[in-house]
Enzyme design. Structure first.
Site, short mmCIF file in Angstrom:
data_model
loop_
_atom_site.label_atom_id
_atom_site.label_comp_id
_atom_site.label_asym_id
_atom_site.label_seq_id
_atom_site.Cartn_x
_atom_site.Cartn_y
_atom_site.Cartn_z
N TYR A 32 0.83 -1.20 0.00
CA TYR A 32 0.00 0.00 0.00
C TYR A 32 0.86 1.25 0.00
O TYR A 32 2.08 1.18 0.18
CB TYR A 32 -0.95 -0.01 1.20
CG TYR A 32 -0.31 0.30 2.53
CD1 TYR A 32 0.50 -0.62 3.18
CD2 TYR A 32 -0.50 1.55 3.14
CE1 TYR A 32 1.10 -0.32 4.39
CE2 TYR A 32 0.10 1.85 4.35
CZ TYR A 32 0.89 0.92 4.98
OH TYR A 32 1.49 1.22 6.17
N LYS A 146 6.44 -1.95 2.05
CA LYS A 146 5.23 -1.35 2.66
C LYS A 146 4.08 -2.33 2.47
O LYS A 146 3.19 -2.16 1.63
CB LYS A 146 4.94 0.03 2.04
CG LYS A 146 4.15 0.95 2.98
CD LYS A 146 4.27 2.39 2.57
CE LYS A 146 3.25 3.29 3.23
NZ LYS A 146 3.31 3.41 4.69
N GLU A 178 12.32 2.17 14.32
CA GLU A 178 11.42 3.23 13.85
C GLU A 178 10.14 3.19 14.67
O GLU A 178 9.97 2.34 15.53
CB GLU A 178 11.11 3.04 12.36
CG GLU A 178 10.39 1.74 12.05
CD GLU A 178 10.02 1.55 10.58
OE1 GLU A 178 10.03 2.53 9.81
OE2 GLU A 178 9.71 0.40 10.22
N LEU A 202 11.10 1.17 7.22
CA LEU A 202 10.56 1.67 5.95
C LEU A 202 11.34 2.93 5.58
O LEU A 202 11.54 3.81 6.42
CB LEU A 202 9.08 2.00 6.11
CG LEU A 202 8.43 2.45 4.79
CD1 LEU A 202 8.25 1.28 3.85
CD2 LEU A 202 7.10 3.13 5.05
#
Ligand SMILES: Cc1ncc(COP(=O)(O)O)c(C=O)c1O
Length: 284
Positions: A32, A146, A178, A202
């Site tokens: 996505y 992702k 993260e 990411l």
């Protein structure tokens, strides 16, 4: 009427439905993207579309259109839905096939959907900073994709929410990776430090814009893993994402950061980031 995209067509959103055997629904077998829209214009669309294709390539889904075709369809969607300030959410799954872990035959077409949503800029939080919590990073080893599989991220965010936090800062052993839906930065002695974009995080588009403005403004950057100890001793901490932009972190668990106020480099980066938005999308 509100519109959505389903497999290359703009249709009435209430008619945009997918089959119960869509592999995205059954396995999270898809990828996505979220693109920010300011003044009816997409911000960093090219970078998001490139990452969308890269995510899809890395799990072997063949992308159903060119990036240019998709971009012009997304522009139509924004226009039709009269979206000024918000996001486009889009996802691509491996398509509809009888449930079986192994990939279906190549005749099965991937399913692409997209819709828009109005979302204001989080101005109050950006001004005052947010509270976060620390949690162990329990996710898989391909966080650079992702992917629709977000259970690890969801569990982390839920923990933050239950503890009154805006975001969960994740760590693998001693190293900060993260946030559950953001990248994490610290500032120490004037140097901006953030995890390198490897398989453990990411590669945030917002992160890359921040690194670009740091470079252009002679703000030193180190892209490397940093430890829990460095986080605790940081002069400033902030997070970044498409929706949160440059968000000061003023509390981690029970501990206040920068005496509970956003720090000067974080403020500077907020200004520089806003300038980038205005250069591409007009005045905020
Ligand atoms: C796990 C994770 N890391 C980082 C980010 C930030 O990426 P971007 O700046 O491209 O929104 C996101 C965004 O949703 C995310 O889900």
């Amino acid at each position: 009427m509100t519109f959505a995209i389903l497999n290359g067509k703009l249709i009435n959103r209430s008619e945009a439905k997918v089959d119960i055997e869509d592999r995205g629904y059954q396995f999270g077998d898809g990828v996505y993207e979220v693109i920010r829209v300011y003044n009816g214009k997409m911000f960093t669309a090219k970078e998001h579309l490139e990452r969308f294709v890269k995510s899809s390539d890395s799990i072997g889904i063949s992308f159903p259109s060119t990036q240019e075709q998709l971009k012009s369809l997304l522009e139509k969607l924004i226009h039709k839905n009269k979206l000024q300030l918000g996001i486009i959410y889009m996802q691509l799954t491996r398509g509809v096939a009888p449930r079986n872990h192994a990939f279906p035959s190549e005749e099965v077409m991937p399913a692409l959907t997209a819709y828009t949503k109005e979302i204001a800029r989080p101005v109050e939080n950006m001004k005052n900073g947010v509270k976060t919590i620390l949690t162990e990073d329990i996710r898989w080893l391909r966080c650079d994709i992702k992917s629709l599989n977000l259970l690890g991220n969801l569990l982390a965010k839920q923990k933050a929410t239950e503890e009154g936090g805006y975001e969960a800062i994740q760590h693998r052993a001693e190293n900060i990776t993260e946030g559950s839906s953001s990248n994490i930065f610290i500032v120490k002695n004037g140097v901006v430090i953030t995890h390198e974009s490897d398989n453990l995080i990411l590669k945030g588009i917002t992160k890359d814009v921040i690194l670009k403005v740091c470079f252009e403004n002679n703000i030193p950057v180190e892209e490397r893993a940093f430890t829990l100890e460095e986080l605790a001793g940081a002069d400033e901490v902030f997070l970044s994402s498409t929706v949160s932009e440059v968000m000061p972190i003023v509390q981690i668990g029970d501990k206040k950061v920068t005496e509970g106020l956003p720090g000067p480099i974080t403020r500077k980066l907020q200004e520089l980031f806003e300038q980038e938005i205005e250069n591409h999308c007009g005045n905020l």
